[in-house]
Write an enzyme that holds these catalytic residues in place. Structure first.
Site, PDB file in Angstrom:
ATOM      1  CD  GLN A  79      -3.116  -0.710  -0.031  1.00 32.13           C
ATOM      2  OE1 GLN A  79      -3.165   0.521  -0.324  1.00 32.13           O
ATOM      3  NE2 GLN A  79      -3.564  -1.658  -0.715  1.00 32.13           N
ATOM      4  CB  SER A  80       4.341   1.882  -1.465  1.00 36.42           C
ATOM      5  OG  SER A  80       5.037   3.095  -1.958  1.00 36.42           O
TER       6      SER A  80
END
Length: 344
Positions: A79-80
């Protein structure tokens, strides 16, 4: 001093707003002798809320084009925010993006469907390679080289971008932000005693700290760690500044002693939050209409409010929290929010 910046690809809507947090100040700061709290809305830099990452990418994309690169390769968690921002920036500027992610999710998987930032990565057309945690940690340099060679074999050229875009190139984005936020404050006739941000890869804090020193202001920059300990971030910031000095022939005498990191609010670990974080995020939304995320800004803002109540900032007049974005990270935590929001 007048700061000379390298070439920059204009991607962000800047300057971003500086807004007072009057209701939160009244509840959390004023009763404890604390400062007026402000928020620098870098969640509003544009490109689907790409937040602080977009400021760094302005300089990174310009460098890629100057070097004749047609592909951006970068890395991060599933989920960068940085990877999502890179995917969108690449699409906007006609470059390819390849994301090296640690995690499990696969696009279209019934068991672990893409959500949040990962979904946006795919929508933006990025190539996504997901690796288990151990392989990612142990082989990341080799994975960068593998994919860079892959694009060389295709006749292309890739620029490899470290985690969070945090190095001597990306640091320019938050040197420039430091100049911007201080100008915002000057227009309102004050100099902030404190600038506060979340620290995940260290680049935002490095740029703000170096920027304040370059501009000769006494504003203290404090990073609230969301992973790793204070020593890690001090060393990372020193390394980023050293890289900046080496790349650009800078002789400025950076004062390491001014690096301030708080590592008391990391909680269970990176991208893991306790109920107090979810409640703080909800309260910020209900009191100020501000949306934070459980990975970065929610942890940092919770830590800030706890420190305000404990008197850490007593006697100061003005504190600016730099909202670095990350709202897409809210949605994969929907179950936790629903579990902990009862009674608010």
């Amino acid at each position: 001093m007048a700061i000379q910046y390298p070439p920059r690809e204009r991607l962000a809507n800047v300057p971003t707003p500086l807004q007072p947090l009057n209701r939160i100040t009244e509840k959390y700061s004023t009763p404890y002798g604390g400062p007026q709290l402000w928020i620098k809305r870098d969640d509003l830099t544009e490109s689907a809320m790409s937040g602080n990452k977009l400021r760094k990418l302005e300089f990174i994309v310009a460098e890629a084009k100057a070097l004749g690169c047609d592909t951006l390769i970068t890395c991060g968690g599933e989920q960068s925010n940085h990877c999502r921002a890179t995917a969108l920036a690449a699409a906007k500027t006609g470059l390819r993006a390849h994301l090296i992610l640690r995690g499990k999710a696969l696009f279209g998987s019934d068991e672990l469907p893409a959500d949040g930032n990962l979904l946006v990565d795919h929508l933006a057309g990025a190539a996504v390679s997901v690796y288990p945690l151990r392989e990612y940690v142990e082989q990341l340099p080799a994975l960068f080289e593998y994919w860079a060679e892959h694009y060389r074999q295709l006749g292309g050229k890739a620029l490899c971008i470290p985690t969070g875009g945090s190095d001597g190139l990306g640091i320019w984005g938050y040197i420039k932000c430091a100049e911007e936020v201080l100008a915002d404050c000057a227009a309102l006739n004050f100099v902030p005693e404190h600038l506060v941000c979340a620290s995940g890869s260290g680049g935002t804090q490095a740029g703000l700290t170096l920027g304040c020193q370059l501009l000769g202001v006494a504003s203290a920059v404090t990073g609230y760690a969301v992973c790793d300990d204070a020593d890690y971030f001090v060393n990372k910031i020193v390394a980023d500044v050293a890289d900046w000095r080496q790349r650009y022939g800078q002789t400025f005498g950076f004062d390491k002693s001014k690096i301030q990191v708080t590592d008391s609010f990391i909680g269970p670990g990176y991208a893991l939050a306790g109920p107090e974080i979810y409640r703080t995020i909800a309260e910020a939304a209900q009191l100020e209409g501000i949306l934070l995320d459980p990975v970065y800004t929610g942890k940092a803002f919770h830590g800030l409010l706890e420190d305000v109540r404990n008197g850490k900032y007593r006697g100061s007049n003005h504190l600016v929290f730099v909202h670095t974005g990350g709202q897409f990270g809210v949605f994969p935590h929907r179950a936790e929010f629903m579990q902990y929001l009862d009674g608010l």
